[in-house]
Design a protein around this motif. Structure first.
Motif, PDB file in Angstrom:
ATOM      1  N   TYR A   1       0.841  -1.204   0.000  1.00 40.02           N
ATOM      2  CA  TYR A   1       0.000   0.000   0.000  1.00 40.02           C
ATOM      3  C   TYR A   1       0.879   1.259   0.000  1.00 40.02           C
ATOM      4  O   TYR A   1       0.684   2.178  -0.805  1.00 40.02           O
ATOM      5  CB  TYR A   1      -0.926   0.009   1.221  1.00 40.02           C
ATOM      6  N   LEU A   2       1.848   1.305   0.902  1.00 38.85           N
ATOM      7  CA  LEU A   2       2.716   2.486   1.016  1.00 38.85           C
ATOM      8  C   LEU A   2       3.488   2.736  -0.275  1.00 38.85           C
ATOM      9  O   LEU A   2       3.596   3.883  -0.730  1.00 38.85           O
ATOM     10  CB  LEU A   2       3.689   2.326   2.185  1.00 38.85           C
ATOM     11  N   ALA A   3       4.027   1.683  -0.866  1.00 36.96           N
ATOM     12  CA  ALA A   3       4.797   1.839  -2.110  1.00 36.96           C
ATOM     13  C   ALA A   3       3.953   2.481  -3.200  1.00 36.96           C
ATOM     14  O   ALA A   3       4.448   3.290  -3.997  1.00 36.96           O
ATOM     15  CB  ALA A   3       5.329   0.488  -2.571  1.00 36.96           C
ATOM     16  N   GLY A   4       2.673   2.152  -3.212  1.00 37.53           N
ATOM     17  CA  GLY A   4       1.758   2.724  -4.201  1.00 37.53           C
ATOM     18  C   GLY A   4       1.398   4.171  -3.930  1.00 37.53           C
ATOM     19  O   GLY A   4       0.802   4.843  -4.785  1.00 37.53           O
ATOM     20  N   LYS A   5       1.745   4.656  -2.744  1.00 36.98           N
ATOM     21  CA  LYS A   5       1.404   6.039  -2.370  1.00 36.98           C
ATOM     22  C   LYS A   5       2.616   6.965  -2.398  1.00 36.98           C
ATOM     23  O   LYS A   5       2.549   8.110  -1.948  1.00 36.98           O
ATOM     24  CB  LYS A   5       0.783   6.061  -0.966  1.00 36.98           C
ATOM     25  N   GLN A   6       3.756   6.467  -2.905  1.00 31.83           N
ATOM     26  CA  GLN A   6       4.931   7.343  -2.996  1.00 31.83           C
ATOM     27  C   GLN A   6       4.779   8.272  -4.193  1.00 31.83           C
ATOM     28  O   GLN A   6       4.367   7.858  -5.275  1.00 31.83           O
ATOM     29  CB  GLN A   6       6.216   6.531  -3.116  1.00 31.83           C
ATOM     30  N   LEU A   7       5.091   9.544  -3.988  1.00 30.67           N
ATOM     31  CA  LEU A   7       4.954  10.558  -5.039  1.00 30.67           C
ATOM     32  C   LEU A   7       6.270  10.690  -5.817  1.00 30.67           C
ATOM     33  O   LEU A   7       7.305  10.166  -5.416  1.00 30.67           O
ATOM     34  CB  LEU A   7       4.555  11.895  -4.413  1.00 30.67           C
ATOM     35  N   LYS A   8       6.206  11.441  -6.912  1.00 30.38           N
ATOM     36  CA  LYS A   8       7.375  11.598  -7.797  1.00 30.38           C
ATOM     37  C   LYS A   8       8.601  12.155  -7.081  1.00 30.38           C
ATOM     38  O   LYS A   8       9.732  11.805  -7.402  1.00 30.38           O
ATOM     39  CB  LYS A   8       7.014  12.531  -8.966  1.00 30.38           C
ATOM     40  N   ASP A   9       8.368  13.033  -6.103  1.00 29.19           N
ATOM     41  CA  ASP A   9       9.506  13.660  -5.408  1.00 29.19           C
ATOM     42  C   ASP A   9      10.106  12.757  -4.322  1.00 29.19           C
ATOM     43  O   ASP A   9      11.064  13.136  -3.648  1.00 29.19           O
ATOM     44  CB  ASP A   9       9.115  15.015  -4.823  1.00 29.19           C
ATOM     45  N   GLY A  10       9.522  11.556  -4.145  1.00 27.88           N
ATOM     46  CA  GLY A  10      10.051  10.632  -3.146  1.00 27.88           C
ATOM     47  C   GLY A  10       9.301  10.652  -1.823  1.00 27.88           C
ATOM     48  O   GLY A  10       9.460   9.751  -0.998  1.00 27.88           O
ATOM     49  N   SER A  11       8.488  11.708  -1.611  1.00 29.37           N
ATOM     50  CA  SER A  11       7.681  11.768  -0.385  1.00 29.37           C
ATOM     51  C   SER A  11       6.470  10.849  -0.530  1.00 29.37           C
ATOM     52  O   SER A  11       6.217  10.292  -1.602  1.00 29.37           O
ATOM     53  CB  SER A  11       7.229  13.208  -0.108  1.00 29.37           C
ATOM     54  N   PHE A  12       5.715  10.704   0.554  1.00 28.82           N
ATOM     55  CA  PHE A  12       4.523   9.859   0.528  1.00 28.82           C
ATOM     56  C   PHE A  12       3.283  10.717   0.720  1.00 28.82           C
ATOM     57  O   PHE A  12       3.323  11.735   1.400  1.00 28.82           O
ATOM     58  CB  PHE A  12       4.615   8.789   1.616  1.00 28.82           C
ATOM     59  N   GLU A  13       2.206  10.272   0.105  1.00 30.53           N
ATOM     60  CA  GLU A  13       0.943  11.013   0.148  1.00 30.53           C
ATOM     61  C   GLU A  13       0.601  11.417   1.574  1.00 30.53           C
ATOM     62  O   GLU A  13       0.641  10.594   2.486  1.00 30.53           O
ATOM     63  CB  GLU A  13      -0.177  10.118  -0.387  1.00 30.53           C
TER      64      GLU A  13
ATOM     65  N   GLY B   1       4.314  16.869   1.356  1.00 28.63           N
ATOM     66  CA  GLY B   1       5.775  16.976   1.465  1.00 28.63           C
ATOM     67  C   GLY B   1       6.263  16.948   2.892  1.00 28.63           C
ATOM     68  O   GLY B   1       7.189  17.659   3.265  1.00 28.63           O
ATOM     69  N   ASN B   2       5.651  16.092   3.720  1.00 29.75           N
ATOM     70  CA  ASN B   2       6.015  16.037   5.133  1.00 29.75           C
ATOM     71  C   ASN B   2       7.172  15.058   5.337  1.00 29.75           C
ATOM     72  O   ASN B   2       7.040  13.864   5.091  1.00 29.75           O
ATOM     73  CB  ASN B   2       4.781  15.608   5.943  1.00 29.75           C
ATOM     74  N   SER B   3       8.310  15.568   5.797  1.00 23.64           N
ATOM     75  CA  SER B   3       9.493  14.706   5.937  1.00 23.64           C
ATOM     76  C   SER B   3       9.327  13.689   7.057  1.00 23.64           C
ATOM     77  O   SER B   3       9.896  12.591   7.002  1.00 23.64           O
ATOM     78  CB  SER B   3      10.747  15.558   6.188  1.00 23.64           C
TER      79      SER B   3
ATOM     80  N   GLY C   1      10.159  19.027   5.451  1.00 23.08           N
ATOM     81  CA  GLY C   1       9.780  19.062   4.045  1.00 23.08           C
ATOM     82  C   GLY C   1       9.603  20.486   3.571  1.00 23.08           C
ATOM     83  O   GLY C   1       9.784  21.443   4.340  1.00 23.08           O
ATOM     84  N   PRO C   2       9.219  20.659   2.301  1.00 26.10           N
ATOM     85  CA  PRO C   2       9.025  22.006   1.752  1.00 26.10           C
ATOM     86  C   PRO C   2       7.918  22.782   2.460  1.00 26.10           C
ATOM     87  O   PRO C   2       7.965  23.994   2.564  1.00 26.10           O
ATOM     88  CB  PRO C   2       8.664  21.754   0.284  1.00 26.10           C
ATOM     89  N   THR C   3       6.904  22.060   2.978  1.00 26.08           N
ATOM     90  CA  THR C   3       5.863  22.742   3.770  1.00 26.08           C
ATOM     91  C   THR C   3       6.039  22.332   5.219  1.00 26.08           C
ATOM     92  O   THR C   3       6.002  21.155   5.549  1.00 26.08           O
ATOM     93  CB  THR C   3       4.446  22.352   3.297  1.00 26.08           C
ATOM     94  N   VAL C   4       6.274  23.309   6.081  1.00 27.05           N
ATOM     95  CA  VAL C   4       6.555  23.033   7.486  1.00 27.05           C
ATOM     96  C   VAL C   4       5.258  23.033   8.272  1.00 27.05           C
ATOM     97  O   VAL C   4       4.505  24.001   8.241  1.00 27.05           O
ATOM     98  CB  VAL C   4       7.529  24.088   8.069  1.00 27.05           C
ATOM     99  N   SER C   5       5.003  21.956   9.007  1.00 24.67           N
ATOM    100  CA  SER C   5       3.793  21.889   9.830  1.00 24.67           C
ATOM    101  C   SER C   5       3.985  22.756  11.073  1.00 24.67           C
ATOM    102  O   SER C   5       5.052  23.338  11.267  1.00 24.67           O
ATOM    103  CB  SER C   5       3.528  20.445  10.231  1.00 24.67           C
ATOM    104  N   HIS C   6       2.970  22.806  11.932  1.00 24.63           N
ATOM    105  CA  HIS C   6       3.067  23.654  13.129  1.00 24.63           C
ATOM    106  C   HIS C   6       4.133  23.136  14.093  1.00 24.63           C
ATOM    107  O   HIS C   6       4.583  23.854  14.964  1.00 24.63           O
ATOM    108  CB  HIS C   6       1.715  23.739  13.847  1.00 24.63           C
TER     109      HIS C   6
END
Length: 332
Positions: A29-41, A46-48, A93-98
């Motif tokens: 399941y996880l492998a199928g949710k990896q995005l082009k940039d290497g992050s996961f949905e 873009g949460n590291s 990641g590129p978008t920083v959470s709180h």
């Protein structure tokens, strides 16, 4: 030593095949949710931190970077985390959470765990990234705080207070880096343990920012901190184990559910014996019974909801994988 969890209890052996199948389905399941940039949905795109948990889920099953069906998946996840390190060492990641320190500390742990498994070029990048990440982590602990909060960590690397949750990730990262030979001062670990003990409640459970409102996730985190940092089986660890046994999760879901499952599983595995057997039987029933047809676990509730299904699935896989002892941090 009869208390070792390694000699799998006969009553837990019946779960082995089901666990293997469950973890394998979750990884697919996880492998199928990896995005082009290497992050996961993730709703927090873009949460590291979430990406790092996903990478560790593959490692915990014994998958390795660059080899096998998930070798490329792991490498791309590692590359995403490395590519997004800030100049000050912060791994986000590129978008920083709180709470960027969550992302930073989980990513530090992942890079330290995968260190030594990758190709020379990536290893060079990981060594440089970890040195900067560790420097920032140790500096964040040194920020002036009140005595009750001294020694811990919070959402920002500049925070003047501490909480159990972020401190747990910090201590796991420090312990992992130290295992890799990084210069982690003994005092940093002792100061962190002092903060953890400042959150201990009279009933043996642990609170969030002090000795109040003990919950499963908080107590599991504290137990693992004690176990990983030289307090194996001491009075506070045993009392925390007893508190967890008295508050076993009999049903799926609730506030910080995956967090509690993840940390209590690791902590109780370290305690071993009856603590592990009773916890594991309960955890296996709850987790195996709640996995969805596509291999995922449902997104969490309240604070865990924004992290999405890749987070919950990675946490589920990591909990079920503890007895494989593939991740260095899972060793006893």
């Amino acid at each position: 030593d009869p208390a070792r969890a390694d000699e799998a209890a006969p009553e837990l052996a019946r779960y082995d095949a089901m666990i293997d199948k469950s973890v394998d389905r979750s990884l697919a399941y996880l492998a199928g949710k990896q995005l082009k940039d290497g992050s996961f949905e993730c709703p927090m795109q873009g949460n590291s931190g979430v990406t790092s948990l996903c990478v560790m889920a593959f490692l915990a099953r014994g998958e390795t970077p660059g080899r096998g069906p998930y070798g490329d998946t792991i490498n791309r996840g590692v590359d995403f985390v490395l590519a997004n390190q800030k100049d000050n060492g912060l791994l986000v990641g590129p978008t920083v959470s709180h709470g960027p320190m969550y992302c930073h500390l989980i990513s530090t742990l992942m890079l330290s765990e995968v260190s030594g498994m990758v190709d020379p070029a990536r290893q060079k990048l990981i060594d440089a990234a970890l040195a900067k990440a560790l420097k920032l982590t140790l500096a964040a602990q040194q920020i002036g705080k009140s005595p009750a909060h001294q020694g811990g960590w919070r959402y920002q690397h500049t925070s003047g207070d501490s909480d159990m949750s972020v401190t747990g990730w910090a201590l796991m990262g420090l312990r992992s880096c130290r295992n890799n030979g990084a210069p982690v001062p003994k005092q940093a670990v002792e100061d962190a343990l002092n903060f953890v003990m400042n959150c201990r409640c009279s009933d043996g459970g642990f609170g969030y920012t002090g000795p109040a409102e003990p919950l499963l996730a908080r107590t599991g985190t504290a137990l693992l901190c004690l176990e990983l940092c030289g307090r194996h089986g001491d009075k506070a660890a045993i009392a925390a184990g007893n508190w967890i046994l008295a508050n076993l999760p009999t049903r799926f879901g609730g506030t910080n559910f995956y967090y509690g499952i993840y940390y209590c599983t690791q902590g109780m595995f370290q305690l071993g014996g009856n603590y592990w057997q009773r916890w594991a039987a309960c955890m296996y029933e709850v987790m195996l019974g709640s996995q969805q047809a596509d291999g995922s676990w449902p997104a969490g509730e309240s604070a865990e909801a924004p992290a999405g299904a890749c987070y919950s699935t990675a946490m589920g896989a990591l909990a079920l994988s503890v007895s494989y002892r593939q991740l260095p941090i899972y060793q006893r």
